[in-house]
Design an enzyme around this catalytic site. Sequence first.
Site, PDB file in Angstrom:
ATOM      1  N   ASP A  34     -23.646  60.676  77.756  1.00  0.00           N
ATOM      2  CA  ASP A  34     -22.067  60.274  78.225  1.00  0.00           C
ATOM      3  C   ASP A  34     -22.037  58.883  77.950  1.00  0.00           C
ATOM      4  O   ASP A  34     -22.937  58.038  78.119  1.00  0.00           O
ATOM      5  CB  ASP A  34     -22.229  60.427  79.772  1.00  0.00           C
TER       6      ASP A  34
ATOM      7  N   ARG B 122     -29.480  72.486  63.655  1.00  0.00           N
ATOM      8  CA  ARG B 122     -30.881  71.844  63.533  1.00  0.00           C
ATOM      9  C   ARG B 122     -31.916  72.782  64.270  1.00  0.00           C
ATOM     10  O   ARG B 122     -32.993  73.178  63.845  1.00  0.00           O
ATOM     11  CB  ARG B 122     -30.865  70.311  63.793  1.00  0.00           C
TER      12      ARG B 122
ATOM     13  N   ARG C  72      -4.709  62.908  87.872  1.00  0.00           N
ATOM     14  CA  ARG C  72      -4.890  64.342  87.935  1.00  0.00           C
ATOM     15  C   ARG C  72      -3.896  64.786  89.316  1.00  0.00           C
ATOM     16  O   ARG C  72      -4.066  63.938  90.466  1.00  0.00           O
ATOM     17  CB  ARG C  72      -5.854  65.244  87.853  1.00  0.00           C
TER      18      ARG C  72
ATOM     19  N   LYS D  90      -8.553  69.901  70.889  1.00  0.00           N
ATOM     20  CA  LYS D  90      -9.301  71.084  71.488  1.00  0.00           C
ATOM     21  C   LYS D  90      -9.209  72.472  70.724  1.00  0.00           C
ATOM     22  O   LYS D  90      -9.988  73.269  70.679  1.00  0.00           O
ATOM     23  CB  LYS D  90      -8.986  71.688  72.996  1.00  0.00           C
TER      24      LYS D  90
ATOM     25  N   TYR E 200      -4.924  65.790  73.056  1.00  0.00           N
ATOM     26  CA  TYR E 200      -5.816  66.776  73.885  1.00  0.00           C
ATOM     27  C   TYR E 200      -5.752  68.105  73.355  1.00  0.00           C
ATOM     28  O   TYR E 200      -6.766  68.650  72.709  1.00  0.00           O
ATOM     29  CB  TYR E 200      -5.432  66.748  75.019  1.00  0.00           C
TER      30      TYR E 200
ATOM     31  N   ASP F 233     -21.946  57.367  72.658  1.00  0.00           N
ATOM     32  CA  ASP F 233     -20.453  58.269  72.406  1.00  0.00           C
ATOM     33  C   ASP F 233     -20.825  59.065  71.263  1.00  0.00           C
ATOM     34  O   ASP F 233     -21.312  58.816  69.965  1.00  0.00           O
ATOM     35  CB  ASP F 233     -19.553  57.198  71.822  1.00  0.00           C
TER      36      ASP F 233
HETATM   37  N1  UDP Z   1       1.345  66.055  89.175  1.00  0.00           N
HETATM   38  C1  UDP Z   1       2.206  65.805  89.922  1.00  0.00           C
HETATM   39  N2  UDP Z   1       1.896  64.476  90.855  1.00  0.00           N
HETATM   40  C2  UDP Z   1       0.814  63.938  90.451  1.00  0.00           C
HETATM   41  C3  UDP Z   1      -0.005  64.535  89.346  1.00  0.00           C
HETATM   42  C4  UDP Z   1       0.449  65.537  88.682  1.00  0.00           C
HETATM   43  O1  UDP Z   1       3.170  66.473  90.377  1.00  0.00           O
HETATM   44  O2  UDP Z   1       0.629  62.758  90.843  1.00  0.00           O
HETATM   45  C5  UDP Z   1       1.716  67.525  88.492  1.00  0.00           C
HETATM   46  C6  UDP Z   1       1.757  67.659  86.962  1.00  0.00           C
HETATM   47  O3  UDP Z   1       3.045  67.102  86.432  1.00  0.00           O
HETATM   48  C7  UDP Z   1       1.506  68.995  86.547  1.00  0.00           C
HETATM   49  C8  UDP Z   1       0.466  69.407  87.754  1.00  0.00           C
HETATM   50  O4  UDP Z   1       0.642  68.575  88.563  1.00  0.00           O
HETATM   51  O5  UDP Z   1       2.640  69.751  86.682  1.00  0.00           O
HETATM   52  C9  UDP Z   1      -0.781  69.544  87.464  1.00  0.00           C
HETATM   53  O6  UDP Z   1      -1.213  68.340  86.788  1.00  0.00           O
HETATM   54  P1  UDP Z   1      -2.459  67.768  86.448  1.00  0.00           P
HETATM   55  O7  UDP Z   1      -2.423  66.410  85.832  1.00  0.00           O
HETATM   56  O8  UDP Z   1      -3.491  67.981  87.442  1.00  0.00           O
HETATM   57  O9  UDP Z   1      -3.159  68.573  85.183  1.00  0.00           O
HETATM   58  P2  UDP Z   1      -2.591  69.485  84.023  1.00  0.00           P
HETATM   59  O10 UDP Z   1      -2.295  71.054  84.471  1.00  0.00           O
HETATM   60  O11 UDP Z   1      -1.101  68.842  83.807  1.00  0.00           O
HETATM   61  O12 UDP Z   1      -3.163  69.088  82.867  1.00  0.00           O
END
Ligand code: UDP
Length: 311
Positions: A31, A106, A186, A149, A145, A56
């Site tokens: 990591d 490998r 998140r 992916k 992202y 990295d």
């Molecule tokens: N979200 C929110 N408030 C926050 C952070 C996220 O309402 O402080 C919402 C975000 O807009 C999304 C959902 O929660 O609709 C999940 O967001 P997250 O960033 O956890 O993950 P995502 O599924 O978007 O990758």
Amino acid sequence: MRVLVAGGAGFIGATMCARLLDRGDEVTCVDNLVTGSADNVTYLLDRKGISFVEADVSVGVPVEGSFGAVVNLACPASPADFGPLALEILDVGSRGVANLLALAERDGARFLQASTSEVYGEPLVHPQPESYWGNVNPVGPRSVYDEAKRFGEALTMAHHRKYGLEARIARIFNTYGPRMRANDGRMVSNFVNQALRGEPITVHGDGSQTRSFCYVDDEVTGLLALLDSSCTGPVNIGNDDERTVLDVAQLVLDLCGSTSGIIFVDRPADDPSQRRPDLTVAKRELGWQPATPLREGLARTIEWFKDRIGG
Ligand code: UDP
């Protein structure tokens, strides 16, 4: 078996390393700690059979010996990182995956690539089966992202087809639990930390968008079931208990016993309006399904964060 876990100091990676050690595997955790945590590494190094390499994987994989499996969980994964770490995400999703694939080839090792529900973008099919090709904005703020992916899946499949690499592709849906970064932006980490600090919970938009949240232990059980199976995938690994963001905000306030309330703020561009995995393939091919109800998983997550902020 010797297993290389790239991103092993991250939120899902740390639980993956612990579970591999529990079952008697030897683990080399790699990591660069850009979003992984030194605390997760320290906690891991107390155990036998694990070594840590700070590196990295986009640049190289400086490890010794040979491996029976390579598990690639290395990538910043919070939407809040998609701006500041845009180029790093594209690097780790391309050069990083290529370097790990070369190492797996490998050694003739099995290779598990962590992909994502973000490959479905703003889904026009609901719930999302693996056969759905998705609806991704290739130039939007999430594209670094989503496209990295998608490229990672394509690269893994190309190596599988061309060189017979034993590939496994998991599409991980929203995952939560202990070892999330408190400030990673998140939803679950924000809501829990805001409620515990007595700050209002920040709901994006009107909170009617949906997600389906999988507790981290269930997620790792699913990933291990895929690694051990003979199924290349891709396979959705998540929980299909779909909730609105507003419902989860209210549940977190309840479980924290908090009166801090909710404020509604701007919703980020391209925020998917709905998301729920179709788990038919996971159930049929892996005999796996999530077991932890949201209430219970959130209660455990809240306890974990409480211990850390002294709340
Ligand atoms: N979200 C929110 N408030 C926050 C952070 C996220 O309402 O402080 C919402 C975000 O807009 C999304 C959902 O929660 O609709 C999940 O967001 P997250 O960033 O956890 O993950 P995502 O599924 O978007 O990758």
